[in-house]
Design a protein around this motif. Structure first.
Motif, PDB file in Angstrom:
ATOM      1  N   GLU A 103       7.979   2.906 -13.726  1.00  0.00           N
ATOM      2  CA  GLU A 103       7.958   3.785 -12.561  1.00  0.00           C
ATOM      3  C   GLU A 103       6.553   4.287 -12.234  1.00  0.00           C
ATOM      4  OE1 GLU A 103       9.971   8.056 -11.200  1.00  0.00           O
ATOM      5  OE2 GLU A 103       9.936   7.470 -13.310  1.00  0.00           O
ATOM      6  N   ARG A 104       5.828   4.736 -13.243  1.00  0.00           N
ATOM      7  CA  ARG A 104       4.582   5.461 -13.000  1.00  0.00           C
ATOM      8  C   ARG A 104       3.315   4.651 -13.260  1.00  0.00           C
ATOM      9  NH1 ARG A 104       6.510  11.140 -15.917  1.00  0.00           N
ATOM     10  NH2 ARG A 104       8.422  11.398 -14.696  1.00  0.00           N
ATOM     11  N   ILE A 105       3.429   3.590 -14.057  1.00  0.00           N
ATOM     12  CA  ILE A 105       2.235   2.791 -14.372  1.00  0.00           C
ATOM     13  C   ILE A 105       2.267   1.450 -13.649  1.00  0.00           C
ATOM     14  CG2 ILE A 105       0.834   1.790 -16.199  1.00  0.00           C
ATOM     15  CD1 ILE A 105       0.973   4.848 -16.277  1.00  0.00           C
ATOM     16  N   LYS A 106       3.202   0.582 -13.982  1.00  0.00           N
ATOM     17  CA  LYS A 106       3.175  -0.787 -13.463  1.00  0.00           C
ATOM     18  C   LYS A 106       3.486  -0.879 -11.976  1.00  0.00           C
ATOM     19  CE  LYS A 106       4.385  -2.692 -17.976  1.00  0.00           C
ATOM     20  NZ  LYS A 106       5.431  -3.328 -18.808  1.00  0.00           N
ATOM     21  N   PHE A 107       4.356  -0.004 -11.492  1.00  0.00           N
ATOM     22  CA  PHE A 107       4.724  -0.099 -10.084  1.00  0.00           C
ATOM     23  C   PHE A 107       4.383   1.170  -9.308  1.00  0.00           C
ATOM     24  CE2 PHE A 107       7.258  -3.244 -12.243  1.00  0.00           C
ATOM     25  CZ  PHE A 107       7.067  -4.355 -11.439  1.00  0.00           C
ATOM     26  N   ALA A 108       3.447   1.942  -9.832  1.00  0.00           N
ATOM     27  CA  ALA A 108       2.907   3.085  -9.093  1.00  0.00           C
ATOM     28  C   ALA A 108       1.393   2.994  -9.188  1.00  0.00           C
ATOM     29  CB  ALA A 108       3.430   4.408  -9.648  1.00  0.00           C
ATOM     30  N   ALA A 109       0.838   3.331 -10.348  1.00  0.00           N
ATOM     31  CA  ALA A 109      -0.613   3.307 -10.514  1.00  0.00           C
ATOM     32  C   ALA A 109      -1.193   1.907 -10.297  1.00  0.00           C
ATOM     33  CB  ALA A 109      -0.974   3.824 -11.906  1.00  0.00           C
ATOM     34  N   LEU A 110      -0.591   0.893 -10.928  1.00  0.00           N
ATOM     35  CA  LEU A 110      -1.110  -0.470 -10.792  1.00  0.00           C
ATOM     36  C   LEU A 110      -0.946  -0.976  -9.365  1.00  0.00           C
ATOM     37  CD1 LEU A 110      -2.272  -3.055 -12.023  1.00  0.00           C
ATOM     38  CD2 LEU A 110       0.067  -3.720 -12.619  1.00  0.00           C
ATOM     39  N   LEU A 111       0.230  -0.785  -8.791  1.00  0.00           N
ATOM     40  CA  LEU A 111       0.477  -1.267  -7.436  1.00  0.00           C
ATOM     41  C   LEU A 111      -0.402  -0.553  -6.420  1.00  0.00           C
ATOM     42  CD1 LEU A 111       2.016  -3.056  -5.502  1.00  0.00           C
ATOM     43  CD2 LEU A 111       3.874  -1.389  -5.491  1.00  0.00           C
ATOM     44  N   GLU A 112      -0.571   0.750  -6.593  1.00  0.00           N
ATOM     45  CA  GLU A 112      -1.443   1.508  -5.688  1.00  0.00           C
ATOM     46  C   GLU A 112      -2.863   0.945  -5.701  1.00  0.00           C
ATOM     47  OE1 GLU A 112      -1.174   5.504  -7.064  1.00  0.00           O
ATOM     48  OE2 GLU A 112       0.936   5.728  -6.504  1.00  0.00           O
ATOM     49  N   LYS A 113      -3.378   0.676  -6.903  1.00  0.00           N
ATOM     50  CA  LYS A 113      -4.731   0.136  -7.016  1.00  0.00           C
ATOM     51  C   LYS A 113      -4.800  -1.281  -6.442  1.00  0.00           C
ATOM     52  CE  LYS A 113      -8.573  -0.364 -10.285  1.00  0.00           C
ATOM     53  NZ  LYS A 113      -9.070  -0.058 -11.647  1.00  0.00           N
ATOM     54  N   ALA A 114      -3.761  -2.069  -6.694  1.00  0.00           N
ATOM     55  CA  ALA A 114      -3.737  -3.443  -6.181  1.00  0.00           C
ATOM     56  C   ALA A 114      -3.771  -3.456  -4.656  1.00  0.00           C
ATOM     57  CB  ALA A 114      -2.497  -4.166  -6.690  1.00  0.00           C
ATOM     58  N   LEU A 115      -2.953  -2.622  -4.024  1.00  0.00           N
ATOM     59  CA  LEU A 115      -2.923  -2.572  -2.559  1.00  0.00           C
ATOM     60  C   LEU A 115      -4.251  -2.077  -1.998  1.00  0.00           C
ATOM     61  CD1 LEU A 115       0.679  -1.156  -1.959  1.00  0.00           C
ATOM     62  CD2 LEU A 115      -0.092  -3.525  -1.750  1.00  0.00           C
ATOM     63  N   ALA A 116      -4.859  -1.101  -2.690  1.00  0.00           N
ATOM     64  CA  ALA A 116      -6.151  -0.577  -2.242  1.00  0.00           C
ATOM     65  C   ALA A 116      -7.237  -1.647  -2.301  1.00  0.00           C
ATOM     66  CB  ALA A 116      -6.551   0.625  -3.089  1.00  0.00           C
ATOM     67  N   LEU A 117      -7.089  -2.605  -3.221  1.00  0.00           N
ATOM     68  CA  LEU A 117      -8.069  -3.688  -3.374  1.00  0.00           C
ATOM     69  C   LEU A 117      -7.737  -4.909  -2.510  1.00  0.00           C
ATOM     70  CD1 LEU A 117      -8.660  -3.509  -7.241  1.00  0.00           C
ATOM     71  CD2 LEU A 117     -10.244  -2.803  -5.439  1.00  0.00           C
ATOM     72  N   GLY A 118      -6.683  -4.803  -1.718  1.00  0.00           N
ATOM     73  CA  GLY A 118      -6.366  -5.882  -0.797  1.00  0.00           C
ATOM     74  C   GLY A 118      -5.352  -6.890  -1.274  1.00  0.00           C
ATOM     75  N   PHE A 119      -4.701  -6.645  -2.420  1.00  0.00           N
ATOM     76  CA  PHE A 119      -3.661  -7.549  -2.895  1.00  0.00           C
ATOM     77  C   PHE A 119      -2.379  -7.310  -2.098  1.00  0.00           C
ATOM     78  CE2 PHE A 119      -6.564  -7.476  -6.487  1.00  0.00           C
ATOM     79  CZ  PHE A 119      -6.575  -8.804  -6.901  1.00  0.00           C
TER      80      PHE A 119
END
Length: 380
Positions: A103-119
């Protein structure tokens, strides 16, 4: 599509990344460093996120010819998963750290960073499936291999997160096929054992680990009728359904084993009794989330039929559920009430219940209370 592959260092994530490459996606591998002082080696199949796992992830990416990075999420992991785990046990509840990590790491923190980087999406080696309804809305479903299905621990994913989630192992009929594919691709992790237990307690001694982080005081052990039986070294280290480690010193009058029925952290008391008193027929949950768009009934408060699952590998139980507002809780908390058409045994507050219709995951809630069929703890 530009895809960020979360590489745990295990066989599932390696094959998932490979399949994403085969599908023509632009894939970048990333390993999450979740501890500032990771162990250098795993102990058999215990633990994960070690230096060995990082090296295994790098070797898989090197074999695939894709970029590889290590991202330090240790501070976020400590705050959102480890500290939450300790706080929940301190409050007398039994948390599921894998749910919190997803909930908070793989599909929140990681996903947020991935989207911010253009993934466009995050790819993982979870065994689960994302399907679209006739209107193009994404739904979470069980994987083809029910024995390895991990949709339960992904029940915390939201509609928005499902739009950016990729699970290439969804239709794989067995884990044996994944290992065979890994071997054929030349991955060194083809026969690496699966990790289990809690990753940040690799020796498996949860009680000992908690005793170093929660102040434990001696308290009473009571039977289900309120009679004192003995003492314990700290109520917070127990969990509902526990049988071992009670150290009462004398058997029950009928000679049958006793189980933990309730934990009372404010009173520092543990209530024990026969196994049949662990059965419950109503679950009430808070912190509700819906995996995809919620059912219309979930919005209006009408009851709906479903299946409920309370552990990662437990059998689902038929139930009827509805949402309501608990005015007794601060802030009029929204509550998910699930009436079982059968019974479940040993359900503890803090556990996660995930609702299904067929193979579809509807959503989840954290269990706040469970009602016993045969015993009312308020009478003790």
């Amino acid at each position: 599509m530009k895809v960020l592959a979360a590489m745990s260092g295990g066989v599932d994530s390696a094959v998932a990344a490979a399949r994403a490459v085969d599908a023509g996606h632009d894939v970048v591998g990333v390993h999450l460093a979740l501890s500032r002082m990771p162990g250098t080696l795993r102990t058999g199949s215990r633990g994960c996120c070690t230096i060995e796992d990082s090296n295994d992830a790098w070797r898989a990416c090197d074999k695939l010819g894709i970029p590889f990075y290590v991202w330090d999420f240790s501070e976020r992991f400590k705050e959102d998963v480890v500290d939450d785990f300790v706080a929940e046990y301190a409050a007398g509840r039994t948390p599921n750290p894998c749910m919190r990590c997803n909930e908070r790491i793989k599909f929140a923190a990681l996903l947020e960073k991935a989207l911010a980087l253009g993934f466009d999406a995050v790819c993982t080696g979870h065994y689960a499936k994302v399907l679209e309804d006739e209107d193009g809305n994404r739904e979470l479903h069980r994987a083809a291999d029910w024995a390895k299905d991990q949709s339960y621990v992904l029940g915390v994913l939201t509609h928005e997160q499902l739009k950016h989630s990729l699970f290439p192992l969804a239709d794989t009929p067995s884990k044996a096929q994944v290992r065979a594919e890994a071997a054929a691709r030349g991955f060194t992790v083809a026969n690496k054992p699966d990790s289990h237990d809690i990753c940040f307690i690799p020796d498996g001694d949860t009680r000992g680990w908690l005793q170093e982080r929660i102040e434990m005081d001696e308290g009473e052990i009571l039977d289900h009728e309120g009679n004192p039986l003995g003492t314990h070294e700290g109520a917070n280290a127990f969990t509902v359904g526990q049988r071992k480690g009670l150290k009462i010193g004398r058997p029950a009058p009928d000679g049958r084993p006793r189980f933990v029925l309730e934990i009372r952290p404010k009173e520092n008391k543990v209530v024990v009794g026969p196994q049949e008193l662990l059965e419950v027929d109503r679950l009430c949950g808070i912190k509700i989330s819906w995996a995809g768009l919620p059912l219309p009934e979930a919005v209006t408060g009408e009851a709906f039929d479903c299946m409920v699952q309370v552990r990662a590998h437990a059998d689902p139980v038929p139930a009827r559920a509805f949402t309501t507002t608990d005015t007794e809780e601060p802030g009029s908390t929204e509550e998910l009430v699930v009436d079982l058409q059968g019974s479940l045994r040993g359900v503890a507050p803090g556990q996660t219940m995930v609702l299904y219709q067929g193979t579809r995951v509807l959503g989840q809630a954290t269990i706040n209370s469970a009602r016993s069929l045969a015993w009312d703890p308020r009478a003790v």
